[in-house]
Motif scaffolding. Sequence first.
Motif, PDB file in Angstrom:
ATOM      1  N   LYS A  49       5.592   2.608  -5.625  1.00  0.00           N
ATOM      2  CA  LYS A  49       5.415   1.105  -5.333  1.00  0.00           C
ATOM      3  C   LYS A  49       5.783   0.664  -6.351  1.00  0.00           C
ATOM      4  O   LYS A  49       6.242  -1.286  -6.219  1.00  0.00           O
ATOM      5  CB  LYS A  49       3.846   1.042  -5.131  1.00  0.00           C
ATOM      6  N   LEU A  76      -8.441  -1.073  -1.369  1.00  0.00           N
ATOM      7  CA  LEU A  76      -8.310  -2.079  -1.666  1.00  0.00           C
ATOM      8  C   LEU A  76      -8.078  -2.511  -0.780  1.00  0.00           C
ATOM      9  O   LEU A  76      -9.040  -4.104  -0.068  1.00  0.00           O
ATOM     10  CB  LEU A  76      -6.831  -1.996  -2.165  1.00  0.00           C
ATOM     11  N   SER A  77      -8.202  -2.408   1.006  1.00  0.00           N
ATOM     12  CA  SER A  77      -8.365  -3.108   2.556  1.00  0.00           C
ATOM     13  C   SER A  77      -9.511  -3.559   2.240  1.00  0.00           C
ATOM     14  O   SER A  77      -9.738  -4.034   2.856  1.00  0.00           O
ATOM     15  CB  SER A  77      -7.961  -2.016   3.379  1.00  0.00           C
ATOM     16  N   THR A 122      -0.924  -4.228  -5.424  1.00  0.00           N
ATOM     17  CA  THR A 122      -0.316  -3.134  -5.158  1.00  0.00           C
ATOM     18  C   THR A 122      -1.137  -2.038  -4.777  1.00  0.00           C
ATOM     19  O   THR A 122      -2.068  -1.970  -6.181  1.00  0.00           O
ATOM     20  CB  THR A 122       0.915  -2.171  -5.811  1.00  0.00           C
ATOM     21  N   GLY A 123      -1.688  -1.053  -3.860  1.00  0.00           N
ATOM     22  CA  GLY A 123      -2.790  -0.466  -4.163  1.00  0.00           C
ATOM     23  C   GLY A 123      -2.754   0.769  -3.815  1.00  0.00           C
ATOM     24  O   GLY A 123      -1.277   0.860  -2.819  1.00  0.00           O
ATOM     25  N   SER A 124      -2.699   2.594  -4.069  1.00  0.00           N
ATOM     26  CA  SER A 124      -2.837   3.150  -3.434  1.00  0.00           C
ATOM     27  C   SER A 124      -3.932   4.070  -2.623  1.00  0.00           C
ATOM     28  O   SER A 124      -4.154   4.476  -2.283  1.00  0.00           O
ATOM     29  CB  SER A 124      -3.139   4.628  -4.400  1.00  0.00           C
ATOM     30  N   SER A 125      -5.083   2.880  -2.208  1.00  0.00           N
ATOM     31  CA  SER A 125      -6.008   3.887  -1.545  1.00  0.00           C
ATOM     32  C   SER A 125      -6.586   2.051  -0.806  1.00  0.00           C
ATOM     33  O   SER A 125      -7.152   1.756  -1.619  1.00  0.00           O
ATOM     34  CB  SER A 125      -7.563   3.836  -2.218  1.00  0.00           C
ATOM     35  N   ALA A 126      -6.143   2.963   0.540  1.00  0.00           N
ATOM     36  CA  ALA A 126      -6.452   1.863   1.389  1.00  0.00           C
ATOM     37  C   ALA A 126      -8.040   2.097   1.510  1.00  0.00           C
ATOM     38  O   ALA A 126      -8.010   0.505   1.863  1.00  0.00           O
ATOM     39  CB  ALA A 126      -5.939   2.269   2.988  1.00  0.00           C
ATOM     40  N   PHE A 167       0.848  -1.204   0.173  1.00  0.00           N
ATOM     41  CA  PHE A 167      -0.025  -0.130  -0.226  1.00  0.00           C
ATOM     42  C   PHE A 167       1.031   1.176   0.130  1.00  0.00           C
ATOM     43  O   PHE A 167       2.222   1.198   0.005  1.00  0.00           O
ATOM     44  CB  PHE A 167      -0.595   0.104   0.870  1.00  0.00           C
ATOM     45  N   GLU A 205       0.981  -7.226   4.331  1.00  0.00           N
ATOM     46  CA  GLU A 205       0.995  -6.452   4.007  1.00  0.00           C
ATOM     47  C   GLU A 205       2.206  -5.211   4.383  1.00  0.00           C
ATOM     48  O   GLU A 205       3.244  -5.390   5.998  1.00  0.00           O
ATOM     49  CB  GLU A 205      -0.277  -5.394   4.482  1.00  0.00           C
ATOM     50  N   GLN A 245      -6.215  -2.217  -6.497  1.00  0.00           N
ATOM     51  CA  GLN A 245      -8.094  -1.067  -6.239  1.00  0.00           C
ATOM     52  C   GLN A 245      -8.570  -1.193  -6.391  1.00  0.00           C
ATOM     53  O   GLN A 245     -10.299  -0.710  -6.941  1.00  0.00           O
ATOM     54  CB  GLN A 245      -7.810  -0.245  -4.987  1.00  0.00           C
ATOM     55  N   MET A 252       3.092  -0.956   3.666  1.00  0.00           N
ATOM     56  CA  MET A 252       3.080   0.339   3.582  1.00  0.00           C
ATOM     57  C   MET A 252       4.433   1.160   2.980  1.00  0.00           C
ATOM     58  O   MET A 252       5.672   0.977   3.736  1.00  0.00           O
ATOM     59  CB  MET A 252       2.626   0.869   4.911  1.00  0.00           C
TER      60      MET A 252
END
Length: 378
Positions: A30, A114-115, A107-111, A23, A128, A83, A130
């Motif tokens: 990333k 994606l979370s 990979t993800g830019s927005s918790a 993340f 995980e 995401q 960060m």
Amino acid sequence: MVERLQIDFALKRLFRNKALLVFGPRQVGKTTFVEALLKKIDKATLNLNGDDAEVRDLFAKPNATQLAQLLAGYEVLFLDEAQRISEIGLLLKIIVDRFKNIQVIATGSSAFELSGKVNEALTGRKYEMMLLPFSYAELVKNDDFLTEERLLEQRLIYGTYPEIVNDLANAEEHLKLLADSYLYKDLFALEQINKPALFQKIIKALALQVGSEVNFSELAQRVKADQKTVEKYVDLLEKAFVLFSLPAFSGNVRNEIKKNRKIYFYDNGIINAVTRNFNTLNNRNDVGALWENYLISERLKYLHQNQLEAERFFWRTTQQQEIDYLEKTGDDLLAVEIKWSAKAKAKIPLTFLKAYDNVSTKIITKENRFEFLTNTNV
């Protein structure tokens, strides 16, 4: 190229029948991080990007038969911008459960996206990490201690996003672009952000009072919005890795502040881009706030990079006794006062020291920041 300190953490967690999720904010590197990771393992890899409409359509209704055909001959599946895939949680669960010889890296830019999509589906099936802008520890390792000493003012003003560190000559232009578009791309794509102008006002107001306690009622009045909207937007900014908050610490002292929180940004450069203030430190009246944001955000990076779990707070009483930063690990407390100059008077309040046990204390200035940002036992 600055080598990320978390590369070893990632390497040790590959091929354990768990997905690796990376993340972090946009433009923080990333993709570059995962590419460097893949070079070290040298495995047959299928690279897919969630920004690609064809990829999103391909995984709209994932199933084991389809995935068996797609993954044939590969040992690693790298999903960038994961995401953006609507059924990402189900997709990753199927791969981890059914294809135990395949390592998934996403990979993800927005918790908040994606979370939310993977946490329940991947319980016990994921690691995980960060990834944040370059840390002080990484930059010292890449260059040397003296170089970072010389560049301290640049870091306080322009921050440490990879593009900025690698091209300081164009830092101001790139930071404005980052703050005006890339950083909030995921947020503006959501229905919740239906007032971009208000959103920008809130960010600027927070940047102008960084390190101060935030009163949402006062903030709402300042930006001419209702309090619930302001609170929602601030929550989204935290979930998008733009800023983070420290809650008030309370326990044994009757007059402690209990409910307030302080807001900080993950990167100093974003503060200055939002406020459009790139003046040198000699021509500013917010050096103390910039220094506090820098130290606390860098300490956060250190904790993440070393997978250290610690609760983080500030402390204040109604009599205005205060501590800038508290770190709680188990029963131990680290109390830190932050001062730009070593000549400034600073001490940890006796009220706090008498009320709490197992407290170690530090006064951190620019002259002694090295251990605080590179060592657990400060």
